[in-house]
Scaffold this motif. Structure first.
Motif: not given
Length: 198
Positions: A125-142, A163-173
Motif C-alpha cells: 500500500e505504500t511502496l507499491g510492490c506488485p509482489a512480495v516473496e517468502f523463502r524457507t528451507h524445504w525441511l522447515n515444515q513449520q 549452503r546452511s551454516a553446517d555446509g549442507a546444501l539446502r533446497d529453498t521453497v
C-alpha cells in the motif's frame, strides 16, 4: 521507488523498529528464550554472534538490499526477535520478507501475523510492490505451513540453492503474494488477529 527507507511500523501486538546495535542486549535475551540458534533448519544468531549479525544486516541496508527491523512486544516492551525486507529490487519494486525469528514464548501469541500484516501492508500500500516473496528451507515444515496460512502461493523449489551454516546444501521453497491477492490476504490476517483479542 529508488530505495526503501527505514521506518517504524506499529501494530496491534508488535512494533517493528529500524534495527540498530542498541537492540543487541534485548535480542540476545530473545534468542535465549528457547535457545533458538540450536534449531538446525533456521538461521538464528547465537548470543555471541548477535552483534555480528546486526552489523551484517546493517551493512546490507547500507548497500540497499535489506531493511532490517527489531520486533518489540507492545504488551511487555521487550524485544522478541528480528525480521527484514530483503533481496530488494527497487526498480520493479519487489522484495522478500525474511530472516525472521521470534522468541519461543512469543510463538502462538499473534505477534508473527501482526508483524506480517505490517510488513505486507507497507509493501503493497505504500511502496507499491506488485509482489512480495517468502523463502524457507524445504525441511522447515513449520515455516512452510505458516507462509501458506498467510495466503501465499508456492512458486517452486530451488534445489541445492544455498549452503546452511553446517555446509549442507539446502533446497529453498519460494512463495509469493501478488498485488491483486493482497486484499484477501489482509482480510485473513485481520481475522486471525481478531481472535487474539485486544
Amino acid at each position: 521507488m529508488t530505495s526503501i527507507e527505514p521506518i517504524t511500523l506499529t501494530g496491534k501486538f508488535v512494533t517493528l523498529e529500524p534495527l540498530s546495535q542498541e537492540h543487541h542486549d534485548g535480542l540476545v535475551d530473545a534468542a535465549r528464550d528457547g535457545d533458538l540458534w540450536k534449531l538446525w533448519y533456521t538461521s538464528v544468531p547465537t548470543p555471541e554472534g548477535m552483534a555480528a549479525e546486526i552489523d551484517r544486516r546493517l551493512d546490507l541496508q547500507a548497500k540497499g538490499s535489506m531493511v532490517p527491523f527489531a520486533t518489540r512486544s507492545n504488551a511487555t516492551g521487550n524485544l522478541i526477535g528480528m525480521t527484514t525486507y530483503m533481496n530488494i529490487d527497487a526498480v520493479t519494486p519487489r522484495l522478500e520478507i525474511g530472516s525472521t525469528w521470534n522468541a519461543a514464548s512469543a510463538h502462538g501469541t499473534g505477534t508473527n501475523p501482526d508483524s506480517k500484516l505490517l510488513l505486507l501492508r507497507h509493501a503493497f500500500e505504500t511502496l507499491g510492490c506488485p509482489a512480495v516473496e517468502f523463502r524457507t528451507h524445504w525441511l522447515n515444515q513449520q515455516s512452510r505451513d505458516a507462509i501458506a496460512r498467510l495466503g501465499a502461493k508456492q512458486d517452486g523449489v530451488l534445489r541445492n540453492h544455498s549452503r546452511s551454516a553446517d555446509g549442507a546444501l539446502r533446497d529453498t521453497v519460494v512463495f509469493s503474494i501478488l498485488e491483486h491477492e493482497w486484499p484477501a490476504v489482509r482480510n485473513g490476517l485481520e481475522f486471525r488477529l481478531a481472535k487474539y483479542g485486544a
